[in-house]
Motif scaffolding. Structure first.
Motif, short mmCIF file in Angstrom:
data_model
loop_
_atom_site.label_atom_id
_atom_site.label_comp_id
_atom_site.label_asym_id
_atom_site.label_seq_id
_atom_site.Cartn_x
_atom_site.Cartn_y
_atom_site.Cartn_z
N VAL A 98 8.25 46.68 -5.91
CA VAL A 98 7.32 47.65 -5.38
C VAL A 98 8.86 48.65 -4.44
N ALA A 99 9.83 48.12 -4.26
CA ALA A 99 10.25 48.35 -3.47
C ALA A 99 11.47 49.94 -4.66
N GLY A 100 11.29 49.57 -5.67
CA GLY A 100 12.37 50.13 -6.89
C GLY A 100 11.10 50.97 -7.28
N ALA A 155 0.98 57.89 -7.00
CA ALA A 155 1.92 57.02 -6.62
C ALA A 155 1.26 55.80 -6.60
N VAL A 156 0.21 55.50 -6.33
CA VAL A 156 -0.19 54.42 -5.91
C VAL A 156 -1.47 54.37 -6.84
N GLY A 203 1.66 48.90 -1.72
CA GLY A 203 2.08 47.65 -2.07
C GLY A 203 1.96 46.20 -0.91
N ALA A 204 1.84 46.57 0.50
CA ALA A 204 1.79 45.38 0.79
C ALA A 204 0.11 44.93 0.30
N VAL A 205 -0.52 45.52 0.13
CA VAL A 205 -2.46 45.74 -0.37
C VAL A 205 -2.21 44.63 -1.62
N PHE A 206 -1.13 45.10 -2.71
CA PHE A 206 -1.29 44.51 -3.34
C PHE A 206 -0.44 43.34 -4.05
N LEU A 207 0.62 42.82 -2.97
CA LEU A 207 1.24 42.21 -2.90
C LEU A 207 0.49 40.97 -1.97
N ALA A 218 10.87 47.68 1.04
CA ALA A 218 11.47 46.56 1.18
C ALA A 218 10.81 46.21 2.44
N VAL A 219 11.71 46.40 3.87
CA VAL A 219 11.82 46.42 4.93
C VAL A 219 10.04 46.05 5.63
N PHE A 220 10.00 47.35 5.59
CA PHE A 220 8.26 47.60 5.90
C PHE A 220 6.90 47.50 4.84
N THR A 221 7.13 46.94 3.55
CA THR A 221 6.27 46.40 2.85
C THR A 221 6.41 44.81 3.32
N ALA A 222 7.18 44.56 3.32
CA ALA A 222 7.32 42.57 3.88
C ALA A 222 7.04 42.35 5.29
#
Lengths: 236, 159, 264
Positions: A11-13, A36-37, A84-88, A165-169
């Motif tokens: 996601v971050a990449g 993007a999404v 990213g957060a939803v898919f993870l 990365a920080v926000f998604t996590a």
């Protein structure tokens, strides 16, 4: 855990690359929330959800435009983080239901402000590059100028991907925590928000871009006609 | 009466056409600048950047003052674009004392202090702005309509 | 053969292609002080190196490190024309100030055209179409959006650069004849059509969900909420704050209804 870290890095990449497309390089508009999404959804094998979420987010951030010296809210960072957060969540926590992605949009919306702040900081950092370019021009060092451009690209990439990365996590952590305490009442609230509030707000944002008042009248008439046709189609 | 005054180094550009024009419902664009009316290439470019149903006039500062005085009571909205603070002061002195002024973009040059992300002022310009403030002009810094305007008095620390 | 004749053929198509490639990075080192200046200098480098050497090159590089800010897609035209003027400068026909003035005078109007055509018209139009497409089941709509948008983008960038080099300052006239500002105005109406249809699809979805209200109320509810939000946005409220205010309102309302009428 390894799986999760890899997914987060993915996601971050992707977010870093898209952030380049947003302003620094190419500007093919792959960084628009819809594209993007959808791309992220395709990568995580959630194509249908990705397309739908992309459409909602695209409408919400339709008016983010880079006019001249003005730095707008960062729609790319916000929408990639939300998606990213939803898919993870879907991969590592549990099933994705409408309440989860509504909650994700509610939690993630202000990230566009953080992204704007990041953009402004990067712009200020680039001041140093402009000064170095002046020095390079004194000696005709064109390689140095090319290197400065490269440096700016790398910096944008890493700043945006680490922010993602920080926000998604953190968002995933919040979603997981909140999911446990969501009562039926709260699921109702989120369902109503997702069905009525977010779409109408999104359409309103997009309509606010129209230059003429007549455009809004035209949109209203189309709405009435299409809505009538759709309901007729079902009752027949 | 609705005449809006804006200082913008690039005069007509994206922010003006895409945001301010619909926001203020501008019908008539006026550029008050001594160089523009004499430069036919620039005139063509401005004319083509402004949608055809909107009027466009470019006047030297000396001619702009009586023109604007004559249009003071016109019903259509007008946007007066000025290239620099000296032009604004010149217009004021030429006999058109405007009540308010918006500062959009003033580019960086050596020896200028950064006021906001888009506005850079040197000492001379700050003095000129102070004198305009003293003469009762209300001045704010605002790049786009959806931004909150910054009052210049606060920035310069004037009472 | 004199030096000036050499320079007349110094800019090959290959060099223009390299400039075109570099023009994609024009905003990489964007900074508040001089905006795209490093990017423009980077773009011009292949051409400048072909025209100048030594001190002349240094001066030319410095010329292009001045303030510059325009629409990234329109930069092709301005850079192409600047290369033509630089060529004339190298041949001694024109004064170095000409290129600086050209860029300084043209960047504003070009930005106005680019912003109002691409950012304020084509992109919302293409995005509104794609959103409507996605919601009505066209799965390739995002790709369609990219293709439609980038055909215009790449077309104008390439056309601008090559014709800009060929025509010099006359490129502005050519771009004028494309009538982009007029087309931009028309797309707003099409975008309005798509948005109205999208709103109707949303209303339809709400009517067939578990949260449907009394028969046929949903479209009116959606429509009135849309108008309220539109008013809020016109009053300069931000999207995020509207989202939170409305979410809070919805939460209180639903909680109240659920406690007042438990059966529902």
């Amino acid at each position: 855990m390894v799986d999760f870290s890899l997914d987060l890095a993915l996601v971050a990449g992707v977010s870093g690359l898209l952030s380049l497309d947003r302003r620094a390089a190419f500007q093919f508009m792959a960084s628009q929330p819809l594209v993007a999404v959808s791309l992220l959804g395709f990568i995580f094998n959630e194509t249908a959800l990705g397309l739908m979420l992309g459409a909602y987010l695209q409408l919400l951030w339709m008016s983010c435009v880079l006019f001249g010296s003005n730095v707008p809210r960062n729609d790319t960072l916000a929408s990639v983080t939300i998606a990213g957060a939803v898919f993870l969540y879907g991969r590592h926590v549990g099933e994705i239901d409408p309440a989860i992605w509504c909650l994700a949009i509610l939690i993630g919306a202000p990230i566009c402000i953080a992204g704007q702040w990041l953009d402004i900081k990067l712009d200020h950092l680039n001041l140093g590059l402009a000064t170095q370019a002046d020095e390079a021009a004194q000696t005709g060092d064109t390689r140095k100028i090319a290197f400065l451009i490269f440096l700016a690209l790398i910096r944008t990439f890493f700043a945006n991907s680490s922010a993602t990365a920080v926000f998604t996590a953190s968002m995933l952590y919040l979603l997981t925590g909140l999911q446990g305490v969501l009562t039926a009442n709260w699921t109702d609230v989120l369902g109503v928000i997702g069905l009525y509030l977010i779409p109408s707000l999104g359409i309103a944002v997009a309509l606010s871009m129209l230059r003429h008042r007549r455009g809004i009248v035209l949109a209203s008439i189309t709405f009435a006609v299409v809505a009538a046709i759709l309901t007729q189609g079902y009752s027949a | 009466m609705s005449i809006f005054y804006r200082i913008d180094n690039r005069l007509v550009h994206g922010q003006i056409i895409s945001t301010w024009m619909p926001h203020l419902r501008i019908r008539h664009f006026v550029i008050a600048n001594d160089a523009v009316p004499e430069n036919s290439l620039r005139m063509t470019m401005f004319r083509m950047a402004i949608p055809t149903e909107h009027d466009f006039t470019a006047l030297s500062i000396k001619n702009a003052a009586p023109f604007l005085n004559a249009h003071r009571n016109s019903t259509e909205s007008m946007l007066v674009l000025l290239e620099s603070i000296s032009d604004a002061e010149a217009l004021f002195d030429a006999g058109h004392p405007f009540p308010s002024l918006n500062i959009g973009n003033i580019h960086h040059a050596s020896g200028k202090d950064q006021i906001t992300n888009a506005v850079f002022l040197n000492h001379n310009e700050q003095t000129k702005l102070r004198s305009l403030l003293d003469r009762g002009v209300s001045i704010n810094i605002q790049t786009l309509p959806n931004e909150t305007p910054t009052d210049l008095r606060r920035v310069l620390g004037v009472q | 053969m004199t030096g000036s004749q050499n320079k007349a053929n110094a800019i090959s198509s290959w060099i223009l292609f390299r400039v075109l490639w570099r023009s994609f990075f024009i905003q990489a080192a964007s900074n508040f002080e001089r905006m795209q200046n490093v990017g423009v200098c980077f773009c011009m480098t292949p051409a400048l190196r072909a025209l100048y050497s030594g001190d002349d090159l240094n001066n030319a590089l410095k010329r292009h490190l001045q303030f510059f800010n325009t629409h990234p897609y329109m930069s092709g035209a301005l850079i192409g024309a600047s290369i033509r003027i630089e060529e004339d400068i190298a041949n001694g026909i024109r004064h170095p100030d000409d290129v600086c003035n050209f860029k300084r005078y043209m960047m504003g109007p070009m930005a106005a055209i680019g912003d109002s055509f691409f950012w304020a018209s084509l992109r919302p139009f293409a995005a509104a179409w794609a959103v409507m497409g996605v919601l009505s089941g066209i799965l390739w709509a995002p790709i369609g959006f990219l293709v439609l948008f980038n055909l215009c983008h790449l077309g104008l960038r390439t056309f601008g650069l090559f014709y800009g080099y060929r025509d010099g300052e006359q490129i502005c006239e050519r771009i004028h004849r494309l009538g982009l500002v007029r087309i931009a105005d028309r797309t707003h109406y099409l975008a309005a059509l798509f948005l109205g249809a999208t709103a109707a699809i949303f209303a339809d979805r709400a009517m067939h969900s578990q949260f449907k209200l009394a028969d046929g109320v949903e479209p009116f509810l959606l429509f009135s909420m849309m108008l309220i939000f539109l008013l809020g946005l016109k009053r300069s409220l931000s999207m995020v704050s509207l989202l939170y205010i409305a979410a809070f309102g919805t939460a209180s309302l639903v909680m109240f209804l659920n406690s007042a009428f438990p059966i529902m």
